[in-house]
Motif scaffolding. Structure first.
Motif, mmCIF file in Angstrom:
data_model
loop_
_atom_site.group_PDB
_atom_site.id
_atom_site.type_symbol
_atom_site.label_atom_id
_atom_site.label_comp_id
_atom_site.label_asym_id
_atom_site.label_seq_id
_atom_site.Cartn_x
_atom_site.Cartn_y
_atom_site.Cartn_z
ATOM 1 N N VAL A 147 0.864 -1.181 0.000
ATOM 2 C CA VAL A 147 0.000 0.000 0.000
ATOM 3 C C VAL A 147 0.896 1.224 0.000
ATOM 4 O O VAL A 147 2.090 1.139 0.275
ATOM 5 N N SER A 148 0.313 2.376 -0.277
ATOM 6 C CA SER A 148 1.079 3.617 -0.195
ATOM 7 C C SER A 148 1.211 4.048 1.259
ATOM 8 O O SER A 148 0.444 3.621 2.134
ATOM 9 N N VAL A 149 2.185 4.907 1.518
ATOM 10 C CA VAL A 149 2.357 5.443 2.869
ATOM 11 C C VAL A 149 1.090 6.168 3.311
ATOM 12 O O VAL A 149 0.627 6.008 4.448
ATOM 13 N N ARG A 150 0.517 6.933 2.421
ATOM 14 C CA ARG A 150 -0.682 7.689 2.776
ATOM 15 C C ARG A 150 -1.844 6.756 3.120
ATOM 16 O O ARG A 150 -2.587 6.997 4.076
ATOM 17 N N THR A 151 -2.016 5.678 2.335
ATOM 18 C CA THR A 151 -3.084 4.713 2.625
ATOM 19 C C THR A 151 -2.858 4.045 3.981
ATOM 20 O O THR A 151 -3.785 3.873 4.770
ATOM 21 N N LEU A 152 -1.616 3.661 4.258
ATOM 22 C CA LEU A 152 -1.309 3.023 5.537
ATOM 23 C C LEU A 152 -1.628 3.960 6.695
ATOM 24 O O LEU A 152 -2.252 3.555 7.688
ATOM 25 N N GLN A 153 -1.237 5.206 6.579
ATOM 26 C CA GLN A 153 -1.504 6.159 7.652
ATOM 27 C C GLN A 153 -3.008 6.392 7.828
ATOM 28 O O GLN A 153 -3.512 6.491 8.950
ATOM 29 N N ARG A 154 -3.736 6.458 6.720
ATOM 30 C CA ARG A 154 -5.179 6.661 6.805
ATOM 31 C C ARG A 154 -5.869 5.476 7.460
ATOM 32 O O ARG A 154 -6.752 5.651 8.316
ATOM 33 N N LEU A 155 -5.493 4.271 7.074
ATOM 34 C CA LEU A 155 -6.100 3.081 7.661
ATOM 35 C C LEU A 155 -5.826 2.986 9.156
ATOM 36 O O LEU A 155 -6.702 2.620 9.942
ATOM 37 N N PHE A 156 -4.611 3.323 9.569
ATOM 38 C CA PHE A 156 -4.281 3.242 10.981
ATOM 39 C C PHE A 156 -5.033 4.304 11.790
ATOM 40 O O PHE A 156 -5.452 4.044 12.926
ATOM 41 N N PRO A 188 1.326 4.132 12.098
ATOM 42 C CA PRO A 188 2.250 3.003 11.908
ATOM 43 C C PRO A 188 3.624 3.257 12.518
ATOM 44 O O PRO A 188 4.262 2.324 13.014
ATOM 45 N N LYS A 189 4.099 4.496 12.521
ATOM 46 C CA LYS A 189 5.396 4.793 13.128
ATOM 47 C C LYS A 189 5.356 4.491 14.623
ATOM 48 O O LYS A 189 6.295 3.915 15.176
ATOM 49 N N TRP A 190 4.270 4.877 15.287
ATOM 50 C CA TRP A 190 4.127 4.599 16.725
ATOM 51 C C TRP A 190 4.083 3.094 16.960
ATOM 52 O O TRP A 190 4.698 2.599 17.911
ATOM 53 N N VAL A 191 3.359 2.353 16.122
ATOM 54 C CA VAL A 191 3.245 0.900 16.297
ATOM 55 C C VAL A 191 4.621 0.244 16.183
ATOM 56 O O VAL A 191 4.979 -0.623 17.003
ATOM 57 N N MET A 192 5.415 0.660 15.212
ATOM 58 C CA MET A 192 6.752 0.087 15.057
ATOM 59 C C MET A 192 7.642 0.446 16.241
ATOM 60 O O MET A 192 8.369 -0.398 16.776
ATOM 61 N N ARG A 193 7.579 1.696 16.670
ATOM 62 C CA ARG A 193 8.409 2.118 17.804
ATOM 63 C C ARG A 193 8.000 1.399 19.080
ATOM 64 O O ARG A 193 8.851 0.961 19.856
#
Length: 259
Positions: free
Chosen positions: A185-194, A202-207
């Motif tokens: 998916v695109s970065v924008r789509t990933l951020q919107r879904l989260f 997603p950055k918070w989830v990874m951290r």
């Protein structure tokens, strides 16, 4: 002490006066619920329990009324006094969204009376849950309440739950663009879904997954090579890991490991 998964800080200290256990949901509920958790405590002096939370929403049956807790992006702290107990419902990442009609990001760092989402009947159910004869009966009463209120399956929620699982289980994913590429998916789509389904980016989830690993290593009681661990977890250097851990937990990782 039972296993509620990573994130519970100072587990050995808490084991002296806090009992934890978890219960799997039935097959119909398991589409939405990761597990039920039960906490019972008996403390002579007030005690603050601390949790590095996960990207999950919780329904908690507690006094004086049941609450829905959104994703806590900081350190969750609860003050325990005297004797008490609570029963929690840990929804799978993304899978509380079908119950709400609102972006789950709007619940982040908040707790909301559960009646907002489940109607006034949840208050009486909470009383019944807390009066039950033991954890198994408490879980049974909570599941009886949820079963007729399950929303229709949401394939996007299922997709997002899988995305969170993939990200948290992949230590090689250090950046949001890497995660987006791996998930096609695109970065924008990933951020919107989260934002819509998870309640944290997603950055918070990874951290947070990296900090769970660091805390788990410290809890084992072994000597930790923090520089090597920082490299394993994708930090640019040891000082970056120390800053991240200290900001989240309140003490540096080496001091936490000694406590």
């Amino acid at each position: 002490m039972g296993d509620l998964g990573r994130g519970m800080l100072y587990p050995d200290e808490q084991a002296a006066f806090v009992d934890l256990d978890r219960h799997d949901p039935g097959p119909e509920v398991a589409r939405f619920v990761e597990f039920y958790w039960h906490v019972r405590w008996n403390v002579a002096e007030p005690y603050e329990t601390k949790v590095l939370t996960h990207p999950n929403v919780h329904l908690v049956f507690e006094e004086p009324e049941p609450q829905v807790y959104g994703v806590n992006r900081g350190l969750f702290v609860r003050r325990l006094e005297g004797r008490g107990q609570v029963l929690g419902v840990k929804f799978r990442p993304g899978c509380f969204r079908p119950f709400t009609g609102v972006r789950v990001a709007d619940l982040a760092d908040r707790r909301v009376p559960a009646a907002r989402f489940f109607g006034p009947a949840v208050v009486e159910t909470c009383r019944a849950v807390l009066r039950a004869g033991g954890p198994a009966e408490m879980v049974a009463r909570a599941e009886e309440f949820l079963l007729p209120r399950l929303p229709a399956p949401d394939p996007v929620a299922e997709q997002v739950a899988g995305m969170v699982e993939r990200i948290t289980a992949s230590p090689a994913l250090f950046r949001v663009d890497q995660a987006a590429a791996a998930l096609h998916v695109s970065v924008r789509t990933l951020q919107r879904l989260f934002a819509e389904y998870v309640g944290a980016g997603p950055k918070w989830v990874m951290r947070r997954a990296r900090l769970h690993e660091a805390a788990a290593r410290a809890d084992r009681g072994d000597d930790v090579d923090w520089a090597a661990l920082a490299d394993d977890l994708g930090y640019c250097d040891q000082s970056h890991l120390i800053r991240d851990f200290t900001a989240a937990v309140g003490v540096p990782p080496a001091r936490y490991a000694r406590s």
